[in-house]
Design a protein around this motif. Structure first.
Motif, short mmCIF file in Angstrom:
data_model
loop_
_atom_site.label_atom_id
_atom_site.label_comp_id
_atom_site.label_asym_id
_atom_site.label_seq_id
_atom_site.Cartn_x
_atom_site.Cartn_y
_atom_site.Cartn_z
N ALA A 55 20.68 -13.53 -61.34
CA ALA A 55 19.51 -12.66 -61.37
C ALA A 55 19.77 -11.42 -62.21
O ALA A 55 18.89 -10.96 -62.96
N SER A 56 20.98 -10.89 -62.11
CA SER A 56 21.33 -9.72 -62.92
C SER A 56 21.39 -10.07 -64.40
O SER A 56 20.93 -9.31 -65.26
N THR A 57 21.96 -11.26 -64.71
CA THR A 57 22.08 -11.68 -66.11
C THR A 57 20.71 -11.96 -66.73
O THR A 57 20.44 -11.59 -67.89
N LEU A 58 19.83 -12.59 -65.95
CA LEU A 58 18.49 -12.96 -66.45
C LEU A 58 17.46 -11.85 -66.25
O LEU A 58 16.28 -12.05 -66.54
N LYS A 59 17.93 -10.70 -65.71
CA LYS A 59 17.06 -9.54 -65.49
C LYS A 59 15.88 -9.86 -64.58
O LYS A 59 14.72 -9.50 -64.86
N LEU A 60 16.18 -10.58 -63.49
CA LEU A 60 15.17 -10.86 -62.46
C LEU A 60 15.25 -9.72 -61.44
O LEU A 60 15.96 -9.80 -60.44
N PHE A 61 14.53 -8.64 -61.70
CA PHE A 61 14.71 -7.39 -60.97
C PHE A 61 14.33 -7.50 -59.49
O PHE A 61 14.96 -6.89 -58.64
#
Length: 276
Positions: A55-61
């Motif tokens: 989630a952090s890598t794909l910017k799923l905030f």
């Protein structure tokens, strides 16, 4: 490859020792939790961390915010959920010390007398098919279990052991706790085994024996009232229908430190006897 080559070139002896200690610690931790529910919970935690990293890598905030806030209170939740496993791990660390000693070391004649008295009682109970459960305290204290029974603090004798387990007497349903060279209590209540992989024909007395050895380093000796078989439990495993010479070796392993590994190593490699 260049990074790995540089890493190996700069590797020092203290780094190897550091890595070895951490690897050994992780191995011991896995051995402690491998047959408990903590193993499945650990898989769930690893899955959450993987999702968090993705989630952090794909910017799923939104997902990152939920996971981050959940993990803030997760430590307290883990302490509560893993309380039995944490206690078991700390007890294991406490037992594994450089300066540990055997609580049963002592006078040779006293050891032999106690072994003879216990064997006489166990064989008499087995011949009459009278159920019995005797717990030998080792390095992990069993004070909490002793408090559930009737305090005795009596010398070990076959007559006393037999009378305790005679049916319809006040103490016959509970367990006897032997600490050092004395019967500390009788009629004690034990925790039942947590394992879901035990054979269906194992009764409550055997499950209690497995349960107490899952939570401590104690050794449980059991006499079956249905079959008259003598069995014992150690480290959460049940060893069924042992013979007279094996009972002698077991009691010797309890009271004489140098011979402690003999029967445990033999039974570990036997097929068809080990349960749990």
């Amino acid at each position: 490859m260049e990074y790995i080559r540089t890493l190996l070139t700069n590797l020092r002896v203290r780094d190897v020792i550091d890595i070895g200690i951490v690897a050994f610690a992780y191995y011991k931790l896995y051995m402690i939790i491998r047959e408990t529910r903590a193993k499945q919970l650990l898989k769930g935690i690893m899955f959450i961390f993987i999702i968090s990293a993705l989630a952090s890598t794909l910017k799923l905030f939104t997902i990152s915010w939920i996971i981050t806030n959940t993990l803030q209170v997760g430590f307290i939740a883990l302490v509560i959920v893993f309380q039995p496993e944490l206690r078991k791990a700390l007890e294991y660390i406490g037992r594994t010390t450089l300066f540990s000693f055997n609580v049963f070391e002592g006078d040779e004649k006293r050891n032999e007398r106690n072994i003879k008295e216990i064997m006489t009682a166990v064989h008499a109970l087995a011949n009459q098919r009278i159920g019995a459960l005797i717990i030998f305290e080792q390095k992990t204290g069993l004070s909490d279990i002793i408090e559930t029974g009737v305090a005795m603090d009596s010398h070990i004798s076959n007559g006393l052991l037999i009378n305790i387990f005679i049916p319809n007497t006040p103490l016959h349903d509970g367990a006897v706790i032997i600490k050092n060279y004395k019967i500390k209590a009788a009629g004690c209540f034990l925790p039942l085994a947590e394992s879901q992989h035990l054979s269906k024909d194992i009764g409550t007395r055997h499950r209690a024996a497995i349960g107490v050895t899952e939570r401590s380093d104690s050794i449980a000796l059991i006499v079956s009232e249905e079959t008259g078989y003598i069995s014992y439990a150690h480290e959460g495993r049940l060893y069924r229908n042992i013979q007279s010479e094996e009972l002698t070796e077991l009691l010797t392993s309890i009271y004489k430190k140098d011979e402690k590994q003999t029967i445990f190593e033999r039974w570990w490699h036997r097929d068809g006897k080990k349960q749990g």
